[in-house]
Write an enzyme that holds these catalytic residues in place. Structure first.
Site, short mmCIF file in Angstrom:
data_model
loop_
_atom_site.label_atom_id
_atom_site.label_comp_id
_atom_site.label_asym_id
_atom_site.label_seq_id
_atom_site.Cartn_x
_atom_site.Cartn_y
_atom_site.Cartn_z
N GLU A 120 83.91 -45.74 -6.95
CA GLU A 120 84.28 -44.91 -8.13
C GLU A 120 84.97 -43.49 -7.93
O GLU A 120 85.84 -43.22 -8.75
CB GLU A 120 83.16 -44.84 -9.09
CG GLU A 120 82.69 -46.29 -9.66
CD GLU A 120 81.62 -46.17 -10.51
OE1 GLU A 120 80.55 -45.73 -10.07
OE2 GLU A 120 81.59 -46.73 -11.64
N GLU B 224 76.41 -52.49 -8.10
CA GLU B 224 75.73 -52.23 -9.14
C GLU B 224 74.55 -53.23 -9.68
O GLU B 224 73.39 -53.02 -9.89
CB GLU B 224 76.12 -51.20 -10.35
CG GLU B 224 76.61 -49.78 -9.68
CD GLU B 224 77.89 -49.83 -9.09
OE1 GLU B 224 78.44 -50.92 -8.97
OE2 GLU B 224 78.72 -48.97 -9.13
#
Ligand code: T1G
Length: 697
Positions: free
Chosen positions: A104, A124
């Site tokens: 990210e 995640e």
């Protein structure tokens, strides 16, 4: 500037180098350092910024040790947005594993370059959350909805080549991240490239997100993170960027607060802690280059396959040349799977099966191996014969291991002159696929032999758990108890089919009766006969329907009929009509009047039995810590990972309530429901199994 992010100028380029070993996790200091570093680069007139990681990897994600604690500013999504908003050209140079928040940060940069061995991903969901720093908002803008949903809901790692083809990376170049990053940043400056913010790119077309959500939820077998991540991608398509970020944050925080996040983080840290044993500190394993495998049946061939794939040479000993050739056939078929999946080239396949593998029928062929694993018939007499011969032919220092699933390793060791070199290595079938390895430590097993057992497990890419000697070690002993609990519920009115469904709804891939059909009903039959021969406590409830099923030739999938009837080509079976009459006859013979069971009661009893036996296993020292039991059930028995393992589940539902239920049930069956002393102790002291994990770390 924090030392977690170094700052340096090279010409017009400011360099922010992360230095937060072991994986450059994006802890508080790193996040601060990035924000300060960008501001500093802008203030001192740089024209471009290069971000990369020192050590083994670019940022490998948020610092998951901060999970569960109050979040601290700057929050990771804000760091990504701050990087992206910079008027300078920001380049990220990736190596190692740029995962989660790491990717990210890279997506918040304007350009991305990587070395060929770099891997990227948004894992995640594998720890019970979802991308929470813009991953669900930026990735779809770059690669489209379908690819983004695949990447995010699978959590898989993606190689540099594939990431380049997807458009996640702009360049893949040999070199160090610093070199290739500097050169790329300079090239961009020289060419007058504009900064390129993904958030300013158009969002992709929406798809039928309700259908996608339901499909992903179904696939997750009760796990919610992948499905909520789909809602994050939906927000990317339907809302302006800032709104989408807010929606992602809401969904992320919902998952952060979930039991499933607790369960999966527990699994993550437990599978790493399980190999860290105080008794192994500073103990070097023995050399491991050549192993011998005795018995080339399914188990032995699986073990040999795993060893060959790990680069070990293997001597496969069988009784006859024909049996040895049959073993080769099984090994080649196992390796053929790796060949088909592209994990092996044809040349490697040939090498393994002609050079690394040697067939033998004479024990003398095992004279030079470093370790032998016997996978012969589960009979103590046969095992003793094998170990007596091994003792005579194997070189001094060779390790003699049994793959037995329940026999007493102390008794086996006692028939050799080298009990310190004897250990149990309990593989799970198919041994080249199942990740779990129980390293069974006998009374006299030397510490470096235990260390070698773990080293072998690591080499074979297994998750190894230390077990003490008892009937069934950790996993099978606990399995035997919760299976008995299910059988008792059948006597009292439940059906195998209701039990299987209740437990698959709980999250198991398969219910206990479908599993029994898969493994073979004759295995349980043999265990019941053995235990009856050894003498069963008269207070134990017995049942005959399962034996009658075997006497009628129903062994499960291998005979086409068991608790279920299996049609060719169909994995799932349909209930076998011969089963309920046997159950009803058994109930009648015992004067039992069947009653209804709710699915909740089925799960509660089944899990209580599992937890209670697990508490006995920990209390007796057969498992070192509660987390060792959790890892065993997660890796060997299909326990749903998002629940963290039976003892993590017990902590979350509350030990006092479980103990109180058992005390109620003990009024009807005081023998089966004897509470484990450890469970009573923890409840009395207001402690949890996790407290115990911390105390025995
Ligand atoms: N945070 C904290 N510690 C970590 C960590 C992390 N993200 N990853 C690894 N460690 C520790 C690990 O516990 C071990 O510690 C040591 O590093 C070596 O790990 C907002 C919120 C990176 C592929 O899920 O997959 O970003 O045991 O033994 O085999 O969207 O670690 O030595 O004390 O596994 O070389 C997303 C998880 C986080 C990556 C390296 N990232 N880590 O494997 O070493 S969530 C992940 C891994 C997130 C954002 C969200 C692997 C690895 P110790 P290791 P490895």
């Amino acid at each position: 500037m924090s030392e977690a992010i170094g700052y340096e100028r090279v010409g017009d380029i400011a360099i922010l180098a992360a230095n937060n070993p072991p994986v450059n996790a994006l802890g508080h200091d790193v996040r601060n350092g990035l924000v300060d570093g960008i501001a500093r680069a802008e203030a001192d007139g740089a024209k471009a910024v290069l971000i990369y990681g020192e050590g083994k990897t670019y940022f490998a994600g948020a610092d998951i040790r901060e999970f569960g604690k109050p979040p601290t500013q700057p929050f990771l999504p804000d760091v990504c947005t701050r990087i992206e908003a910079s008027p300078l050209i920001v380049v990220s140079a990736l190596h190692g594993t740029a995962l989660g928040g790491g990717l990210e940060i890279a997506l918040g940069s304007h350009f991305r370059i990587a070395v060929p061995t770099a891997r990227v991903g948004l894992p995640e969901v594998l720890i019970g959350v979802m991308p929470g720093a813009g991953g669900t908002q930026r990735l779809p803008r770059l690669v489209g909805v379908d690819v983004a949903v695949d990447v995010i809901t699978s959590g898989r790692q993606i190689g540099a080549k594939e990431a380049l083809a997807m458009g996640v990376l702009d360049r893949v170049v040999e070199g160090t991240p610093r070199e290739i990053g500097l050169a790329y940043a300079q090239e961009l400056l020289d060419s007058g490239a504009e900064r390129r913010a993904i958030s300013e790119m158009p969002a992709p077309e929406a798809v039928d997100f309700d259908a996608l959500y339901n499909m992903v939820l179904q696939k997750g077998r009760g796990q919610i993170a992948p499905a909520l991540a789909v809602r994050g991608v939906q927000a990317c398509c339907e809302l302006p960027f800032e709104e989408g970020m807010k929606r992602e944050r809401e969904l992320f925080m919902e998952l952060m607060a979930s039991d499933q996040r607790q369960g999966m983080i527990h699994a993550f840290f437990s599978e790493r802690a399980v190999g860290k044993l105080p008794e192994l500190k500073g103990v070097a394993p023995r050399n491991l280059n050549a192993v011998g495998v005795i018995g080339g049946g399914t188990m032995g061939a699986g073990i040999a396959t795993a060893a060959l794939l790990s680069g070990l040479s293997v001597v496969m000993l069988e009784m006859t040349a024909e049996a040895a050739e049959a073993a080769r056939g099984r090994i080649e078929s196992n390796l053929g799977g790796a060949l088909k999946r592209g994990k092996l080239s044809q040349a490697q396949f040939e090498d393994l099966t002609t050079k690394a593998l040697t067939l033998a029928t004479d024990y003398a062929a095992l004279g030079d191996v470093d370790l032998v694993i016997e996978a012969v018939f589960e009979d103590m007499g046969v095992k003793k014969q094998v170990f007596t011969q091994l003792d005579a032919v194997c070189k001094p220092g060779a390790i003699l291991a049994s793959n037995t699933s329940y026999l007493d390793i102390n008794e086996i060791a006692a028939c050799t002159k080298r009990p310190a070199d004897v250990i149990g290595l309990h593989f799970f079938s198919p041994a080249h696929v199942m990740k779990l390895l129980e390293v069974v430590v006998a009374d006299k097993t030397a510490a470096d032999v235990v260390a070698t057992g773990f080293a072998l497990g690591n080499r074979l890419k297994k998750t190894s758990v230390r077990a003490g000697v008892c009937d069934g070690f950790i996993g099978n002993r606990i399995l035997s108890t919760y299976r008995t609990c299910a059988d008792h519920m059948i006597l009292d009115g439940a059906t195998p089919y209701q039990i299987d469904k209740a437990l698959t709804d709980f999250g198991f891939a398969m219910g206990p009766y479908a599993v029994a059909d898969l493994a073979g009903l004759d295995i349980g039959w043999a265990v019941r006969k053995r235990k009856r021969a050894e003498g069963v406590d008269p207070r134990a409830r017995d049942f005959t329907y399962a034996d009658k099923l075997c006497e009628d030739g129903h062994f499960g999938q291998k005979t086409g009929t068991g608790y279920y009837v299996y049609q060719a080509g169909k994995r799932a079976g349909v209930p076998n009509p011969d089963v309920m009459p046997l159950i009803e006859a058994d109930r009648a013979a015992q004067g039992l009047t069947p009653r209804d069971f709710s699915d909740d009661e089925i799960v509660r009893r089944y899990m209580a039995a599992m937890v209670n036996e697990a508490a006995k296993v920990v209390g007796e020292g057969i498992a070192r810590r509660p987390l060792d039991v959790d890892v065993t059930l997660l890796y060997g028995y299909g326990f749903p990972r998002y629940r963290g393992g039976p003892l993590k589940w017990a902590d979350m539902v509350g030990l006092p309530g479980l103990l109180s239920d058992m005390q109620d049930w003990a009024k009807e069956d005081g023998y089966f429901w004897q509470p484990a002393p450890l469970l009573e102790e923890l409840v009395a002291e207001g402690r949890t199994f996790d407290d115990l994990n911390k105390e025995t770390a």
